[in-house]
Structure formats: C-alpha cells, structure tokens
Design a protein around this motif. Structure first.
Motif, PDB file in Angstrom:
ATOM      1  N   ILE A 181       0.836  -1.211   0.000  1.00 36.61           N
ATOM      2  CA  ILE A 181       0.000   0.000   0.000  1.00 36.61           C
ATOM      3  C   ILE A 181       0.862   1.250   0.000  1.00 36.61           C
ATOM      4  O   ILE A 181       1.630   1.481   0.933  1.00 36.61           O
ATOM      5  CB  ILE A 181      -0.968  -0.012   1.209  1.00 36.61           C
ATOM      6  N   PRO A 182       0.766   2.069  -1.053  1.00 40.63           N
ATOM      7  CA  PRO A 182       1.558   3.314  -1.084  1.00 40.63           C
ATOM      8  C   PRO A 182       1.054   4.328  -0.050  1.00 40.63           C
ATOM      9  O   PRO A 182      -0.090   4.248   0.391  1.00 40.63           O
ATOM     10  CB  PRO A 182       1.330   3.848  -2.503  1.00 40.63           C
ATOM     11  N   THR A 183       1.927   5.264   0.312  1.00 40.29           N
ATOM     12  CA  THR A 183       1.541   6.292   1.283  1.00 40.29           C
ATOM     13  C   THR A 183       0.586   7.295   0.635  1.00 40.29           C
ATOM     14  O   THR A 183       0.841   7.774  -0.463  1.00 40.29           O
ATOM     15  CB  THR A 183       2.800   7.023   1.796  1.00 40.29           C
ATOM     16  N   SER A 184      -0.522   7.570   1.338  1.00 41.69           N
ATOM     17  CA  SER A 184      -1.497   8.550   0.815  1.00 41.69           C
ATOM     18  C   SER A 184      -1.154   9.929   1.334  1.00 41.69           C
ATOM     19  O   SER A 184      -0.664  10.079   2.452  1.00 41.69           O
ATOM     20  CB  SER A 184      -2.905   8.218   1.312  1.00 41.69           C
ATOM     21  N   LYS A 185      -1.473  10.947   0.511  1.00 39.56           N
ATOM     22  CA  LYS A 185      -1.412  12.331   1.001  1.00 39.56           C
ATOM     23  C   LYS A 185      -2.717  12.557   1.770  1.00 39.56           C
ATOM     24  O   LYS A 185      -3.787  12.120   1.313  1.00 39.56           O
ATOM     25  CB  LYS A 185      -1.333  13.302  -0.175  1.00 39.56           C
ATOM     26  N   GLU A 189     -15.961  21.180   3.265  1.00 41.95           N
ATOM     27  CA  GLU A 189     -15.495  21.155   1.870  1.00 41.95           C
ATOM     28  C   GLU A 189     -14.275  20.269   1.717  1.00 41.95           C
ATOM     29  O   GLU A 189     -14.065  19.675   0.674  1.00 41.95           O
ATOM     30  CB  GLU A 189     -15.162  22.580   1.423  1.00 41.95           C
ATOM     31  N   THR A 243       0.039  18.352   3.314  1.00 41.96           N
ATOM     32  CA  THR A 243      -1.165  18.679   2.532  1.00 41.96           C
ATOM     33  C   THR A 243      -2.412  18.895   3.387  1.00 41.96           C
ATOM     34  O   THR A 243      -3.405  19.409   2.897  1.00 41.96           O
ATOM     35  CB  THR A 243      -1.477  17.547   1.527  1.00 41.96           C
ATOM     36  N   ASN A 249     -11.941  17.179   1.911  1.00 39.07           N
ATOM     37  CA  ASN A 249     -12.127  15.726   1.936  1.00 39.07           C
ATOM     38  C   ASN A 249     -11.629  15.133   3.257  1.00 39.07           C
ATOM     39  O   ASN A 249     -12.301  14.309   3.871  1.00 39.07           O
ATOM     40  CB  ASN A 249     -11.367  15.141   0.736  1.00 39.07           C
ATOM     41  N   ARG A 303      -4.712  15.120   2.262  1.00 39.74           N
ATOM     42  CA  ARG A 303      -5.833  15.862   1.664  1.00 39.74           C
ATOM     43  C   ARG A 303      -6.640  15.011   0.670  1.00 39.74           C
ATOM     44  O   ARG A 303      -7.800  15.318   0.401  1.00 39.74           O
ATOM     45  CB  ARG A 303      -5.339  17.139   0.980  1.00 39.74           C
ATOM     46  N   SER A 304      -6.010  13.954   0.111  1.00 38.43           N
ATOM     47  CA  SER A 304      -6.724  13.166  -0.909  1.00 38.43           C
ATOM     48  C   SER A 304      -6.972  11.735  -0.439  1.00 38.43           C
ATOM     49  O   SER A 304      -7.155  10.850  -1.256  1.00 38.43           O
ATOM     50  CB  SER A 304      -5.906  13.152  -2.187  1.00 38.43           C
ATOM     51  N   ILE A 305      -7.005  11.569   0.848  1.00 37.21           N
ATOM     52  CA  ILE A 305      -7.182  10.233   1.421  1.00 37.21           C
ATOM     53  C   ILE A 305      -8.509   9.617   0.948  1.00 37.21           C
ATOM     54  O   ILE A 305      -9.517  10.318   0.873  1.00 37.21           O
ATOM     55  CB  ILE A 305      -7.119  10.374   2.962  1.00 37.21           C
ATOM     56  N   ALA A 306      -8.465   8.324   0.598  1.00 38.36           N
ATOM     57  CA  ALA A 306      -9.691   7.645   0.158  1.00 38.36           C
ATOM     58  C   ALA A 306     -10.107   6.651   1.237  1.00 38.36           C
ATOM     59  O   ALA A 306      -9.297   6.259   2.069  1.00 38.36           O
ATOM     60  CB  ALA A 306      -9.431   6.923  -1.150  1.00 38.36           C
ATOM     61  N   MET A 307     -11.366   6.240   1.198  1.00 40.18           N
ATOM     62  CA  MET A 307     -11.874   5.309   2.214  1.00 40.18           C
ATOM     63  C   MET A 307     -11.203   3.934   2.061  1.00 40.18           C
ATOM     64  O   MET A 307     -10.824   3.541   0.968  1.00 40.18           O
ATOM     65  CB  MET A 307     -13.385   5.145   2.082  1.00 40.18           C
TER      66      MET A 307
END
Lengths: 253, 187
Positions: A37-41, A193, A110, A195, A43-47
């Motif tokens: 699993i790559p590291t998420s930023k 607003e 971010t 995410n 501000r754009s984190i997904a569920m």
C-alpha cells in the motif's frame, strides 16, 4: 530431569515451534501489506485501508497525562511488575497494566486528519523503563501507585523490587500509521469542503490491521523482516529439536 | 537418524513453500484490487470536477465576455474528458483540462468584479482543491501500479505471477504521446 519430563518439554517445543511459524507467516503477510500500500497524502485520502505519515498536530479535545513521566500525550500504556522469589528462582509478575488514548489530528504537508488510536498496535520506544526499589522511584510513579492502590511497600514498610515501563505518543511526534479510513462521526456529512475533514482513521471493522509507529516505513519493514526471520527460523529449530527427541523416545529412530 | 531429520526439515520447507505461494497469490490479488480501487478513486474526482465546470462557466461568462476562446477551451477539454475511454486518453484529457483551468483562473485575475464574486471564489477554491486531490491520487495510482509491476517482475514472485497469469504489467495513469497530440491545445 527424567526422560518423561524431557518428552513433555519436547512436545511443548513442537507446539511452540508451530505457533512461532504461524506468527512468522502472519508477520510476513503484514510486511507485505505495508509494502503493497503506497503512502497517501492526507488531503486526498480515500476510504479503506490507508497508509499515512505525518506529525501530531493537536488533540481532538484534550491531551492525556502519562502516568510515570507526567507528560502531555495522546496515547500511553504502562506496566508495573513485581519481583517474586520461589525456592528455585526469581521471576517477575505483572501486578498492574493499562492504556488510554485520545483522538488526535495527524498533519502532513497537505492537510490534517483525525485519528482514533484505540485498538492500534502502538510501536514506540519506552518513555520510562526503570527497575529498582519501589520507594526510591520518582514522585510521579509513587503518586500514581498510591492513587491506583498499588501495594508498593513490602515487609515493615520497606520497598519492593519493582519494574516500571511506560510508552507514550507525544504532541509533534512523527508517526507512521496504517489503518482504515472511515466516515468521520464528528462531522456532519456534506458540511465540510475538505475531503480530509470527513475522514477518521481507526481500526477497521473488516480489516483489523491498525499499526502506529514512530519509525519511517523503510525502518519498519526492516524490523518486520528481522522479526519474521527470527520467528520462522526459531520455529523450525524448535520443531526439529522437539520432534527428534520425541522420535528417539518412541524408538522410531 | 539423519534421514528422519532431513524428512522433518523437508516437511517444514514444503509447508513453508505452500504458505509462501498462498501469501504471494493473495498479495498479487490485493495489489490488483489496490490498482482498481485507486483508479476508481481518480474517476470519482474527475467526475466531481467535470460536474463543477458548467457552474463555473455560467458564473464567469457574464464577466469575461471577451475571453470566449478560454471558455471554449475549458468546454472542449471537458468534452474530451467525458469521451475519454482508455486510461491514457483520460490522462491526456485531464492534463488538457488542468491546463485550460489554469489559464482561465490566470485570466480571471484581470477581472476584479469577478474576483469579488462569492460564488466564483467558492468554485475556484473547490476546483483547485479537486485539482490537487486528482494530482495526489494520480501519484497514488502510479505508485500502486509500480508496486504491482515490480512484484510480478521480481524473483521468486514472478514464478507465482506467471503461473497465475498475472504477468502482464499494468498501465500507468499517464498520457501517451499519441493521446497528447490528439488533444493538443493552442491559446
């Protein structure tokens, strides 16, 4: 030690070896999970299952106070052990252990995201680790034992030999977190607003892997690899050693 | 006695290999799913950004009467995005739309009344936020693809990958030279 006693130890060795092998494979799977699993930023984190890296920005409501070092923190765990003596040996018995956690925000370059550390495996170094006479411990430790009714005085009020360990996660500490991103229950849907405001990182209902560490990913992977090889090699040796003796005992060999 | 020890050792090795194959297979499935999930997560944001564009255009066209070219490019880029089928076409359309929006927001700087319009400010902030998130998720997708492609080309995982027919590398979210030419824009 008679032969039957050795046989019993051999059976324990085989069973223990199998358990170590199972833990070795679990560690291998967890290592692969971290690699996959790559590291998420933020501000754009997904569920779903996510990996993030950042530093603690603030507590969601208020900080906790660590039991032995009296520091501000968002997580602590501790154990108090007492040395006891039998005819043959001395050994340690845990007389009290505990942990507590507070929700906090993790920040990267971010944004910020809320984290609930409850249920996580927290891999951080000791903040306090001391062995010695209980009455000679710092006043914070004595106060903690008194307020938690831990009997730290021995015969005629003399101190006992005790061991104290504490682990904490402090403000501004850099953390690696792998956990499940879910809907933030503290924010009403559609009111924010950003995410990342709508997300909370916690232990997942389906994916139970929730790991918090102060180590960067590369170092963490090295630790997992070392642990995995120790478990696999140790487990194999125990099975071979134990099984060999069982076979000798049963005159199979 | 040595035969027995070798026998036990071989059993442990065989069990180890079986667990390893199961683990590699599950890992490859997980990597594949990560890629599909990452792709869907980009598409959700691309859709959200496309949905915001008609509102943006209707807000700005009253102020920017003499900038029809810029607005046309945004509309054209949005249409390319809606019609894009392959990943490479989507990446090219995304690049084109990002470029057109950047120009639109730069030109908007020359219109103080537009800059003071609350709904424009809100839309600009929302679209810029989405742009950043799309960029992050593109990077995340490409990292996921990279992890998968490295795994299926590394020894010993490549043996299991070949056996399970997982040996075809996945495509990055990147515009090909051909798709870049197809959507080239000139201001």
């Amino acid at each position: 030690m008679d032969l039957t006693e050795i046989l019993l130890y051999s059976i324990f060795a085989v069973v223990g070896g199998i358990v170590l092998l199972i833990f070795g494979f679990i560690t291998f799977n967890n290592k692969r999970l971290i690699e996959n699993i790559p590291t998420s930023k933020i501000r754009s984190i997904a569920m779903g299952l996510v990996e993030i890296f950042g530093s603690i920005a603030k507590a969601h409501e208020k900080y906790l106070t660590s039991p032995f070092t009296d520091k501000k923190c968002v997580y602590y765990s501790y154990s108090i052990e007492e040395e006891r003596k039998s005819e043959k040996s001395t050994y340690w018995v845990t007389i009290k252990r505990g942990k507590d956690s507070a929700l906090f925000y993790l920040r990267d370059d971010t944004g910020e995201v809320l984290v609930n550390p409850e249920g996580a495996v927290v891999d951080v170094p000791y903040s306090f680790n001391r062995t010695g006479t209980s009455i000679r411990m710092p006043k914070e430790v004595i106060n903690f034992m008194e307020s938690n009714r831990v009997n730290y005085r021995g015969f005629i009020g003399l101190g006992k030999r005790m061991r104290f360990k504490e682990y904490i996660v402090e403000p501004n500490q850099k953390l690696y977190i792998m956990g499940t991103a879910d809907d933030n229950p503290y924010v009403e849907t559609g009111t924010s607003e950003k995410n990342s405001d709508n997300v909370i990182i916690k232990k997942g209902a389906h994916n139970k892997f929730f790991y918090i560490s102060n180590k960067p990913e590369k170092e963490l992977l090295k630790t997992f690899a070392l642990k995995m090889w120790l478990l696999l090699i140790g487990g194999s040796l125990l099975i071979i050693g134990g099984a060999t003796y069982i076979f000798i005992y049963l005159n199979i060999i | 006695m040595i035969e027995w020890l070798i026998g036990i050792f071989l059993i442990i090795v065989a069990v180890g290999i079986i667990f390893y194959i199961i683990s590699v297979y599950n890992g490859l499935i997980q990597l594949k799913n990560n890629i599909h999930k990452a792709r869907s997560n980009i598409e959700v944001l691309l859709k959200q950004r496309s949905d915001e564009l008609p509102k943006l255009i209707s807000t700005v066209k009253g102020y920017m009467k003499y900038e029809k070219g810029v607005l046309t490019e945004v509309t054209k880029a949005r249409t390319s995005m809606m019609n894009a089928k392959t990943l490479s076409q989507k990446a090219a359309a995304d690049n084109m739309l990002s470029g057109a929006l950047k120009t639109l927001f730069a030109v908007a700087e020359n219109y103080p009344k537009l800059r003071a319009d609350k709904s424009f400010v809100q839309l600009q902030s929302r679209i810029s936020g989405l742009e950043n998130e799309i960029a992050d998720r593109r990077e995340f997708y490409n990292d996921s693809v990279n992890n998968f492609n490295i795994r299926i080309q590394s020894f010993p995982d490549m043996i299991v990958a070949k056996w399970m027919k997982f040996n075809k590398p996945e495509e990055m979210f990147k515009a090909s030279a051909q798709d870049m030419r197809d959507v080239e824009i000139k201001f």
